[in-house]
Motif scaffolding. Structure first.
Motif, PDB file in Angstrom:
ATOM      1  N   UNK A  88      -5.191   2.690   4.315  1.00  0.00           N
ATOM      2  CA  UNK A  88      -4.354   3.194   5.397  1.00  0.00           C
ATOM      3  C   UNK A  88      -2.817   3.210   4.859  1.00  0.00           C
ATOM      4  N   UNK A  89      -2.207   4.331   4.787  1.00  0.00           N
ATOM      5  CA  UNK A  89      -0.722   4.359   4.110  1.00  0.00           C
ATOM      6  C   UNK A  89       0.068   4.911   5.706  1.00  0.00           C
ATOM      7  N   UNK A  90       1.349   3.893   5.757  1.00  0.00           N
ATOM      8  CA  UNK A  90       2.255   4.115   7.024  1.00  0.00           C
ATOM      9  C   UNK A  90       3.472   4.734   6.278  1.00  0.00           C
ATOM     10  N   UNK A  91       3.644   5.861   6.580  1.00  0.00           N
ATOM     11  CA  UNK A  91       4.774   6.827   5.814  1.00  0.00           C
ATOM     12  C   UNK A  91       5.554   7.419   6.743  1.00  0.00           C
ATOM     13  N   UNK A  92       6.689   7.554   6.228  1.00  0.00           N
ATOM     14  CA  UNK A  92       8.007   7.910   7.240  1.00  0.00           C
ATOM     15  C   UNK A  92       9.530   7.771   6.744  1.00  0.00           C
ATOM     16  N   UNK A  93      10.287   8.146   7.352  1.00  0.00           N
ATOM     17  CA  UNK A  93      11.639   8.077   6.802  1.00  0.00           C
ATOM     18  C   UNK A  93      12.076   6.536   7.084  1.00  0.00           C
ATOM     19  N   UNK A  94      13.237   6.255   6.359  1.00  0.00           N
ATOM     20  CA  UNK A  94      13.822   4.891   6.451  1.00  0.00           C
ATOM     21  C   UNK A  94      14.136   4.695   7.876  1.00  0.00           C
ATOM     22  N   UNK A  95      13.802   3.551   8.340  1.00  0.00           N
ATOM     23  CA  UNK A  95      14.120   3.194   9.873  1.00  0.00           C
ATOM     24  C   UNK A  95      13.272   3.579  10.811  1.00  0.00           C
ATOM     25  N   UNK A  96      11.959   4.159  10.381  1.00  0.00           N
ATOM     26  CA  UNK A  96      11.132   4.604  11.455  1.00  0.00           C
ATOM     27  C   UNK A  96      10.317   3.476  11.984  1.00  0.00           C
ATOM     28  N   UNK A 101      -8.188  -0.851  -7.647  1.00  0.00           N
ATOM     29  CA  UNK A 101      -8.505  -2.673  -6.972  1.00  0.00           C
ATOM     30  C   UNK A 101      -9.060  -2.183  -5.603  1.00  0.00           C
ATOM     31  N   UNK A 102      -8.517  -1.228  -4.888  1.00  0.00           N
ATOM     32  CA  UNK A 102      -8.942  -0.911  -3.543  1.00  0.00           C
ATOM     33  C   UNK A 102     -10.474  -0.551  -3.584  1.00  0.00           C
ATOM     34  N   UNK A 103     -10.995   0.379  -4.592  1.00  0.00           N
ATOM     35  CA  UNK A 103     -12.441   0.799  -4.686  1.00  0.00           C
ATOM     36  C   UNK A 103     -13.211  -0.285  -5.081  1.00  0.00           C
ATOM     37  N   UNK A 104     -12.688  -1.195  -5.959  1.00  0.00           N
ATOM     38  CA  UNK A 104     -13.393  -2.138  -6.489  1.00  0.00           C
ATOM     39  C   UNK A 104     -13.713  -3.273  -5.457  1.00  0.00           C
ATOM     40  N   UNK A 105     -12.629  -3.577  -4.639  1.00  0.00           N
ATOM     41  CA  UNK A 105     -12.822  -4.720  -3.685  1.00  0.00           C
ATOM     42  C   UNK A 105     -13.497  -4.292  -2.308  1.00  0.00           C
ATOM     43  N   UNK A 106     -13.247  -2.971  -2.043  1.00  0.00           N
ATOM     44  CA  UNK A 106     -13.727  -2.525  -0.988  1.00  0.00           C
ATOM     45  C   UNK A 106     -13.152  -3.183   0.442  1.00  0.00           C
ATOM     46  N   UNK A 107     -12.079  -3.755   0.396  1.00  0.00           N
ATOM     47  CA  UNK A 107     -11.238  -4.536   1.279  1.00  0.00           C
ATOM     48  C   UNK A 107     -10.233  -3.476   2.115  1.00  0.00           C
ATOM     49  N   UNK A 108      -9.967  -3.746   3.207  1.00  0.00           N
ATOM     50  CA  UNK A 108      -9.039  -2.980   3.966  1.00  0.00           C
ATOM     51  C   UNK A 108      -7.507  -3.012   3.388  1.00  0.00           C
ATOM     52  N   UNK A 109      -6.911  -1.857   3.405  1.00  0.00           N
ATOM     53  CA  UNK A 109      -5.523  -1.824   2.733  1.00  0.00           C
ATOM     54  C   UNK A 109      -4.654  -1.271   3.815  1.00  0.00           C
ATOM     55  N   UNK A 110      -3.435  -1.769   4.010  1.00  0.00           N
ATOM     56  CA  UNK A 110      -2.407  -0.952   4.790  1.00  0.00           C
ATOM     57  C   UNK A 110      -1.233  -1.174   3.982  1.00  0.00           C
ATOM     58  N   UNK A 111      -0.666  -0.103   3.713  1.00  0.00           N
ATOM     59  CA  UNK A 111       0.210   0.340   2.730  1.00  0.00           C
ATOM     60  C   UNK A 111       1.531   1.043   3.172  1.00  0.00           C
ATOM     61  N   UNK A 112       2.539   0.468   3.237  1.00  0.00           N
ATOM     62  CA  UNK A 112       3.642   1.132   3.600  1.00  0.00           C
ATOM     63  C   UNK A 112       4.514   1.845   2.629  1.00  0.00           C
ATOM     64  N   UNK A 113       4.977   2.864   2.846  1.00  0.00           N
ATOM     65  CA  UNK A 113       5.830   3.770   1.661  1.00  0.00           C
ATOM     66  C   UNK A 113       6.557   4.768   2.315  1.00  0.00           C
ATOM     67  N   UNK A 114       7.810   5.083   1.834  1.00  0.00           N
ATOM     68  CA  UNK A 114       8.285   6.415   2.339  1.00  0.00           C
ATOM     69  C   UNK A 114       8.220   7.596   1.191  1.00  0.00           C
ATOM     70  N   UNK A 115       7.211   7.085   0.272  1.00  0.00           N
ATOM     71  CA  UNK A 115       6.831   8.041  -1.083  1.00  0.00           C
ATOM     72  C   UNK A 115       5.775   8.760  -0.606  1.00  0.00           C
ATOM     73  N   UNK A 116       6.148  10.408  -0.496  1.00  0.00           N
ATOM     74  CA  UNK A 116       4.856  11.057   0.028  1.00  0.00           C
ATOM     75  C   UNK A 116       3.731  11.138  -1.195  1.00  0.00           C
ATOM     76  N   UNK A 117       4.256  11.185  -2.448  1.00  0.00           N
ATOM     77  CA  UNK A 117       3.333  11.118  -3.578  1.00  0.00           C
ATOM     78  C   UNK A 117       2.180   9.872  -3.377  1.00  0.00           C
ATOM     79  N   UNK A 118       2.968   8.736  -3.186  1.00  0.00           N
ATOM     80  CA  UNK A 118       2.068   7.619  -2.891  1.00  0.00           C
ATOM     81  C   UNK A 118       1.067   7.902  -2.126  1.00  0.00           C
ATOM     82  N   UNK A 119       1.645   8.345  -0.689  1.00  0.00           N
ATOM     83  CA  UNK A 119       0.684   8.502   0.474  1.00  0.00           C
ATOM     84  C   UNK A 119      -0.315   9.406   0.100  1.00  0.00           C
TER      85      UNK A 119
END
Ligand code: ATP
Ligand code: MG
Length: 367
Positions: free
Chosen positions: A32-40, A179-197
């Motif tokens: 899950x990627x949390x995406x949004x502008x600075x300060x959101x 790593x995510x594919x290999x581990x199968x764990x839940x990831x929550x990932x914060x970014x403001x970079x839309x390419x990463x998201x």
């Protein structure tokens, strides 16, 4: 393994509402990627998931268990921050093994596990070094290793790549995905970079001013943005957004603005109404004779290597950009006629900013 549910999570700082009534259900194994502008409110939301910040309201559930008031150690989560605080006086091996030592594992157990994690992260040759003897990307991987060594049910990461140069960012991005594919764990990932998201997420949570604008797969948020905000946030150059009106001509719907008159490809007879029209730059094409579409004058053309972006003045004040394979065959000063397929036109309500589902139920439906 962890399912993470947020139920009406809210956080105030004095009079500031940093996170406002957020509901999210992240399945076990999601990225899950949390995406949004600075300060959101991305970091605030993540810190409440981790137990580092108490919410003002709402609940956090891990695998169905209410952990809202459980301290971080009791949550089976690992966090990786933007500023990877490594212990400078400890070797890479001891940095990675630190969480296990803190849990009183035996030396042999720790050594075996550290070597396993180091090999996954390609750090095996660096275990005796100190952090200052590593590159930024290597330090980042050590920080990841320290999170991985415990084998937690979920990883929470707050802009873990933002200190890396663009080449390292893209390789480390690929490593985290693998790593995510290999581990199968839940990831929550914060970014403001839309390419990463777009490249890493199974689902994107697009945030604005403490609230969720849209939750969906990368395809859903890009192809069917739920609001003007989402439409304008994703995509480069950004989606063209124009104040316009929908009207019926001979029983067929069209959308019109100064210099623009495009068919919506729908039969309906409805009263005219204002909308915001959205067209992605890659969906505008140079039209043949006779296609009314969009009329403008090319102001500049940018060469992006394999593609070009043309900026076009439309009407007296409007601007639109168009992106396509190089050469587009356009030059500054050229008059140009453009068009876009009806299925690629986005309509939004000008007051609420929300998407109008005109293809399913034409714009007669009250907004
Ligand atoms: N400890 C605090 N005290 C007061 N206000 C805070 C505090 N922490 C965060 N805020 C405010 O809450 C809002 C959300 O901040 P947050 O750090 O969650 O944003 P963010 O989305 O992570 O931004 P960025 O992309 O810049 O890291 C901001 O308006 C911020 O100023
Ligand atoms: Mg932040």
């Amino acid at each position: 393994m962890s399912r993470i549910q947020l139920e009406g999570l809210t956080r105030h700082f004095g009079s500031v509402t940093a996170v406002n009534d957020i509901w999210i259900d992240a399945d076990d194994g999601e990225f899950l990627v949390l995406l949004g502008p600075s300060g959101c409110g991305k970091s605030t939301l993540l810190r409440m998931m981790a137990g580092l910040l108490p919410p003002t309201g709402g609940r956090v559930l891990l695998d169905g268990r209410d952990v809202t008031h459980t301290p971080p150690q009791g949550r089976d989560l690992a966090m990786v921050f933007q500023s990877y605080a490594l212990y400078p006086h400890l070797s890479v091996a001891r940095n990675i093994g630190f969480p296990l030592r803190a849990r009183g594992r035996s030396r042999a157990q720790i050594k075996a596990r550290v070597e396993e994690v180091a090999s996954v992260l390609d750090l095996s040759g660096l275990l005796d070094r100190k952090p200052r003897q590593l590159s930024g990307g290597q330090r980042q991987r050590v920080a990841l290793g320290r999170a991985l060594v415990r084998d937690p049910g979920a990883f929470l990461m707050d802009e873990p790549l933002s200190n890396l140069d663009s080449k390292l960012r893209s390789t480390t991005r690929a490593e985290i995905s693998a790593l995510h594919r290999r581990l199968g764990a839940t990831f929550v990932y914060v970014t403001h970079d839309q390419v990463e998201a777009m490249t890493m997420a199974t689902r994107i949570v697009l945030m604005n001013e403490g609230a969720v604008e849209q939750v969906g797969t990368p395809e859903q948020v890009y192809d069917e943005p739920a609001s003007v905000f989402v439409a304008g946030f994703l995509g480069s150059p950004a989606m063209n957004l124009v104040e316009a009106g929908v009207y019926a001509a001979d029983g067929r719907l069209r959308v019109r603005s100064e210099g623009i008159d495009l068919p919506l490809g729908i039969d309906a007879d409805v009263p005219a109404r204002p909308v915001v029209l959205g067209i992605r730059p890659e969906h505008l094409v140079v039209a043949g004779e006779g296609d009314a579409g969009v009329r403008g004058v090319v102001s500049t053309v940018e060469n992006l290597g394999s593609e070009e972006v043309a900026h076009v003045r439309v009407g007296s004040e409007g601007r639109m950009s168009l992106r396509g394979p190089r050469p587009l065959g356009l030059r500054a000063g050229d008059p140009v006629r453009l068009t876009a397929p009806p299925g690629r036109l986005h309509l939004f309500d000008p007051d609420s900013g929300r998407r109008l589902a005109w293809q399913a139920a034409p714009v007669t439906a009250p907004a």
